[in-house]
Design a protein around this motif. Sequence first.
Motif, PDB file in Angstrom:
ATOM      1  N   MET A   1       0.845  -1.198   0.000  1.00  0.00           N
ATOM      2  CA  MET A   1       0.000   0.000   0.000  1.00  0.00           C
ATOM      3  C   MET A   1       0.879   1.247   0.000  1.00  0.00           C
ATOM      4  N   ILE A   2       0.636   2.158  -0.980  1.00  0.00           N
ATOM      5  CA  ILE A   2       1.427   3.376  -1.074  1.00  0.00           C
ATOM      6  C   ILE A   2       1.001   4.355   0.011  1.00  0.00           C
ATOM      7  N   ASP A   3       1.971   4.857   0.771  1.00  0.00           N
ATOM      8  CA  ASP A   3       1.710   5.831   1.827  1.00  0.00           C
ATOM      9  C   ASP A   3       1.635   7.229   1.198  1.00  0.00           C
ATOM     10  N   THR A   4       0.507   7.906   1.378  1.00  0.00           N
ATOM     11  CA  THR A   4       0.292   9.225   0.766  1.00  0.00           C
ATOM     12  C   THR A   4       1.312  10.253   1.255  1.00  0.00           C
ATOM     13  N   SER A   5       1.682  10.174   2.521  1.00  0.00           N
ATOM     14  CA  SER A   5       2.643  11.146   3.058  1.00  0.00           C
ATOM     15  C   SER A   5       4.006  10.999   2.387  1.00  0.00           C
ATOM     16  N   TYR A   6       4.410   9.761   2.099  1.00  0.00           N
ATOM     17  CA  TYR A   6       5.666   9.556   1.367  1.00  0.00           C
ATOM     18  C   TYR A   6       5.556  10.105  -0.054  1.00  0.00           C
ATOM     19  N   ALA A   7       4.390   9.904  -0.676  1.00  0.00           N
ATOM     20  CA  ALA A   7       4.185  10.399  -2.037  1.00  0.00           C
ATOM     21  C   ALA A   7       4.264  11.920  -2.089  1.00  0.00           C
ATOM     22  N   LEU A   8       3.709  12.590  -1.085  1.00  0.00           N
ATOM     23  CA  LEU A   8       3.771  14.052  -1.035  1.00  0.00           C
ATOM     24  C   LEU A   8       5.207  14.535  -0.838  1.00  0.00           C
ATOM     25  N   ALA A   9       5.954  13.855   0.041  1.00  0.00           N
ATOM     26  CA  ALA A   9       7.358  14.211   0.248  1.00  0.00           C
ATOM     27  C   ALA A   9       8.161  14.003  -1.036  1.00  0.00           C
ATOM     28  N   GLY A  10       7.861  12.901  -1.737  1.00  0.00           N
ATOM     29  CA  GLY A  10       8.535  12.631  -2.997  1.00  0.00           C
ATOM     30  C   GLY A  10       8.210  13.669  -4.056  1.00  0.00           C
ATOM     31  N   ALA A  11       6.943  14.106  -4.087  1.00  0.00           N
ATOM     32  CA  ALA A  11       6.523  15.103  -5.068  1.00  0.00           C
ATOM     33  C   ALA A  11       7.230  16.438  -4.842  1.00  0.00           C
ATOM     34  N   LEU A  12       7.312  16.860  -3.593  1.00  0.00           N
ATOM     35  CA  LEU A  12       7.996  18.114  -3.268  1.00  0.00           C
ATOM     36  C   LEU A  12       9.452  18.062  -3.700  1.00  0.00           C
ATOM     37  N   THR A  13      10.124  16.990  -3.320  1.00  0.00           N
ATOM     38  CA  THR A  13      11.546  16.863  -3.652  1.00  0.00           C
ATOM     39  C   THR A  13      11.752  16.714  -5.155  1.00  0.00           C
ATOM     40  N   GLY A  14      10.926  15.902  -5.794  1.00  0.00           N
ATOM     41  CA  GLY A  14      11.057  15.691  -7.226  1.00  0.00           C
ATOM     42  C   GLY A  14      10.881  16.967  -8.024  1.00  0.00           C
ATOM     43  N   PHE A  15       9.924  17.806  -7.615  1.00  0.00           N
ATOM     44  CA  PHE A  15       9.702  19.072  -8.322  1.00  0.00           C
ATOM     45  C   PHE A  15      10.930  19.973  -8.218  1.00  0.00           C
ATOM     46  N   VAL A  16      11.502  20.076  -7.023  1.00  0.00           N
ATOM     47  CA  VAL A  16      12.694  20.917  -6.832  1.00  0.00           C
ATOM     48  C   VAL A  16      13.873  20.366  -7.629  1.00  0.00           C
ATOM     49  N   VAL A  17      14.035  19.042  -7.641  1.00  0.00           N
ATOM     50  CA  VAL A  17      15.126  18.423  -8.402  1.00  0.00           C
ATOM     51  C   VAL A  17      14.975  18.718  -9.892  1.00  0.00           C
ATOM     52  N   GLY A  18      13.772  18.557 -10.418  1.00  0.00           N
ATOM     53  CA  GLY A  18      13.557  18.818 -11.830  1.00  0.00           C
ATOM     54  C   GLY A  18      13.775  20.265 -12.203  1.00  0.00           C
ATOM     55  N   LEU A  19      13.417  21.152 -11.299  1.00  0.00           N
ATOM     56  CA  LEU A  19      13.502  22.583 -11.555  1.00  0.00           C
ATOM     57  C   LEU A  19      14.937  23.095 -11.502  1.00  0.00           C
ATOM     58  N   THR A  20      15.703  22.619 -10.522  1.00  0.00           N
ATOM     59  CA  THR A  20      17.029  23.194 -10.270  1.00  0.00           C
ATOM     60  C   THR A  20      18.173  22.185 -10.339  1.00  0.00           C
ATOM     61  N   GLY A  21      17.860  20.872 -10.348  1.00  0.00           N
ATOM     62  CA  GLY A  21      18.916  19.871 -10.266  1.00  0.00           C
ATOM     63  C   GLY A  21      19.429  19.684  -8.857  1.00  0.00           C
ATOM     64  N   VAL A  22      18.888  20.447  -7.925  1.00  0.00           N
ATOM     65  CA  VAL A  22      19.370  20.511  -6.545  1.00  0.00           C
ATOM     66  C   VAL A  22      18.292  20.009  -5.600  1.00  0.00           C
ATOM     67  N   GLY A  23      18.712  19.396  -4.491  1.00  0.00           N
ATOM     68  CA  GLY A  23      17.762  19.141  -3.418  1.00  0.00           C
ATOM     69  C   GLY A  23      17.349  17.711  -3.214  1.00  0.00           C
ATOM     70  N   GLY A  24      17.857  16.761  -4.028  1.00  0.00           N
ATOM     71  CA  GLY A  24      17.475  15.366  -3.859  1.00  0.00           C
ATOM     72  C   GLY A  24      17.801  14.861  -2.473  1.00  0.00           C
ATOM     73  N   GLY A  25      19.058  14.513  -2.244  1.00  0.00           N
ATOM     74  CA  GLY A  25      19.467  14.025  -0.934  1.00  0.00           C
ATOM     75  C   GLY A  25      19.419  15.100   0.133  1.00  0.00           C
ATOM     76  N   ALA A  26      19.798  16.326  -0.239  1.00  0.00           N
ATOM     77  CA  ALA A  26      19.845  17.410   0.739  1.00  0.00           C
ATOM     78  C   ALA A  26      18.481  17.704   1.325  1.00  0.00           C
ATOM     79  N   LEU A  27      17.438  17.478   0.560  1.00  0.00           N
ATOM     80  CA  LEU A  27      16.080  17.732   1.037  1.00  0.00           C
ATOM     81  C   LEU A  27      15.419  16.467   1.568  1.00  0.00           C
ATOM     82  N   MET A  28      15.562  15.359   0.822  1.00  0.00           N
ATOM     83  CA  MET A  28      14.838  14.145   1.181  1.00  0.00           C
ATOM     84  C   MET A  28      15.364  13.488   2.452  1.00  0.00           C
ATOM     85  N   THR A  29      16.668  13.371   2.598  1.00  0.00           N
ATOM     86  CA  THR A  29      17.213  12.691   3.786  1.00  0.00           C
ATOM     87  C   THR A  29      16.792  13.378   5.083  1.00  0.00           C
TER      88      THR A  29
END
Length: 259
Positions: free
Chosen positions: A1-29
Amino acid sequence: MIDTSYALAGALTGFVVGLTGVGGGALMTPILLIFFGVSPTTAIATDLWFAAVTKLVGARVHHTNGHVDWQVARRLWMGSLPVALLIVVIVSLDGQVAQVEWLTKAVGIVVLITAVGLFAAPRLLAYARGRRVNGAERFKAVQPSLTVTAGAILGLCVALTSVGAGALGSVMLLYLYPLRMTPHRLVATDLVHAIPLAVVAGAGYLFAGMVDWWMLAGLLAGSVPAVLLGSLLAGKIPGRWVQLALAMALVAGGIKVMG
């Protein structure tokens, strides 16, 4: 079962990564450590594979537009991949990294250094441009070796903490290639460099059984569409404002992780 809270965290980080190339590990960890209470090794292990898949999707968009500087990426790989592979061997053979008590503090320190780098990026760029213009021959002579060294530093940071490939990497590239790295080229090259680095660094944690697959699935469910959107919008939203907002979030996150 996919956890919605994880999906939201992934969406936030993914958007920043796509936009700037920055923030994957620095934001997600830090998000996984602070808000979800995940253990440091599980957070790092899962985030490395999250970064590999997310950045692969984003890099495909940038590569299609011809923005990747492959020569610079290869120089970074010459330093980052061997160092990351060394850490992989250590993790795979005896799991020493899993026993390191200071791992959480290491994440916090790298996150704070990353934030400082983002705040100081314009001044570093101005200084580097001056050196590049006034001492062009000498600057260009040391570029290859300095790029390999920068890659080695990133390999160490990413393998131990999952942080640095995007944020620290972008600051280093701006300093080393102040005239060559346009905003689009910087994002694309940074993303492409990070993909095999995350795979190599994540392999040791994978073999050690530290990856949380359900958490990874939830994060990717949010990040894949978000990184596509961010990549398509790259250049249309002022990247500096995004960087400053990210830097402030990283300062708060880094202090919280270390506390």
